[in-house]
Scaffold this motif. Structure first.
Motif, PDB file in Angstrom:
ATOM      1  N   LEU A 225      77.642 -41.653 -13.424  1.00  0.00           N
ATOM      2  CA  LEU A 225      77.642 -40.566 -14.398  1.00  0.00           C
ATOM      3  C   LEU A 225      76.745 -39.428 -13.928  1.00  0.00           C
ATOM      4  O   LEU A 225      77.126 -38.254 -13.995  1.00  0.00           O
ATOM      5  CB  LEU A 225      77.188 -41.073 -15.769  1.00  0.00           C
ATOM      6  CG  LEU A 225      77.020 -40.029 -16.869  1.00  0.00           C
ATOM      7  CD1 LEU A 225      78.325 -39.289 -17.136  1.00  0.00           C
ATOM      8  CD2 LEU A 225      76.510 -40.677 -18.140  1.00  0.00           C
ATOM      9  N   ALA A 226      75.555 -39.772 -13.421  1.00  0.00           N
ATOM     10  CA  ALA A 226      74.638 -38.740 -12.926  1.00  0.00           C
ATOM     11  C   ALA A 226      75.259 -37.970 -11.760  1.00  0.00           C
ATOM     12  O   ALA A 226      75.138 -36.742 -11.681  1.00  0.00           O
ATOM     13  CB  ALA A 226      73.311 -39.370 -12.501  1.00  0.00           C
ATOM     14  N   GLY A 227      75.948 -38.679 -10.870  1.00  0.00           N
ATOM     15  CA  GLY A 227      76.617 -38.014  -9.754  1.00  0.00           C
ATOM     16  C   GLY A 227      77.706 -37.071 -10.221  1.00  0.00           C
ATOM     17  O   GLY A 227      77.853 -35.963  -9.698  1.00  0.00           O
ATOM     18  N   CYS A 228      78.468 -37.503 -11.223  1.00  0.00           N
ATOM     19  CA  CYS A 228      79.503 -36.630 -11.787  1.00  0.00           C
ATOM     20  C   CYS A 228      78.893 -35.389 -12.420  1.00  0.00           C
ATOM     21  O   CYS A 228      79.391 -34.273 -12.240  1.00  0.00           O
ATOM     22  CB  CYS A 228      80.335 -37.389 -12.821  1.00  0.00           C
ATOM     23  SG  CYS A 228      81.496 -38.555 -12.119  1.00  0.00           S
ATOM     24  N   VAL A 229      77.811 -35.573 -13.147  1.00  0.00           N
ATOM     25  CA  VAL A 229      77.151 -34.435 -13.792  1.00  0.00           C
ATOM     26  C   VAL A 229      76.572 -33.482 -12.748  1.00  0.00           C
ATOM     27  O   VAL A 229      76.756 -32.263 -12.837  1.00  0.00           O
ATOM     28  CB  VAL A 229      76.061 -34.922 -14.779  1.00  0.00           C
ATOM     29  CG1 VAL A 229      75.185 -33.777 -15.239  1.00  0.00           C
ATOM     30  CG2 VAL A 229      76.700 -35.609 -15.974  1.00  0.00           C
TER      31      VAL A 229
END
Length: 177
Positions: free
Chosen positions: A75-79
């Motif tokens: 999720l952090a990578g997507c954000v």
């Protein structure tokens, strides 16, 4: 890099190494996020079918481990890659419908996922019990950490909708009915 996505569909930038690398990182992060979430669904169903408390605690540990080291980093990578796309390309944050939808889902998943990752979600649910809002919190928790078939189906539908919206990239909601 700035011209990337001027049509709203993220038209390919064949020779741009920055865009290609960012796309690769974004795809890896999305795979970790979605794959981890589906893996957690499988482990949750395994946990429901077990009787041994020791095995149940191991599965619960595995769930937390996958959430901590696969889902949340995904999720952090997507954000982070989404922030890069939104700031440094012409795509923007809410300029196009498909981007806005992805930001809303990411924000909700990040907020509620973090809330129920720790003890805060259960504490908030207990706090809201006298006001009659505990069922709403349990519904949200069920979307993040499914505990039955229907909650898992809802989460899978949401994950699939993110995939579909990323592939088709509708510029508006018109024409989707």
């Amino acid at each position: 890099v700035r011209r990337y996505g001027t049509t709203g569909r993220g038209v390919s930038a064949r020779e741009n190494i920055v865009i290609k690398t960012t796309k690769a990182i974004h795809l890896l992060a999305a795979t970790a996020w979605a794959g981890g979430a589906i893996s957690m669904q499988a482990l949750s169903f395994l946990k429901l079918s077990l009787d041994d408390p020791a095995t149940i605690s191991v599965v619960a540990y595995c769930l937390h481990f996958i959430d901590t080291w696969v889902v949340m980093p995904g999720l952090a990578g997507c954000v982070l890659t989404g922030i890069f796309y939104s700031i440094f390309t012409s795509i923007g944050f809410f300029k196009y419908t498909w981007i806005a939808y992805k930001w809303v889902v990411c924000a909700c998943a990040g907020f509620w996922g973090t809330m129920f990752w720790g003890p805060w979600g259960d504490q908030l649910t207990a706090f809201l019990e006298p006001y009659g809002l505990a069922p709403l919190m349990l519904f949200v928790r069920g979307c993040i950490l499914p505990e039955n078939f229907w909650q898992a189906a809802l989460q899978t539908t949401l994950i699939f909708s993110m995939l579909i919206i990323s592939v088709y990239r509708p510029l508006t909601w018109r024409g989707l009915h």
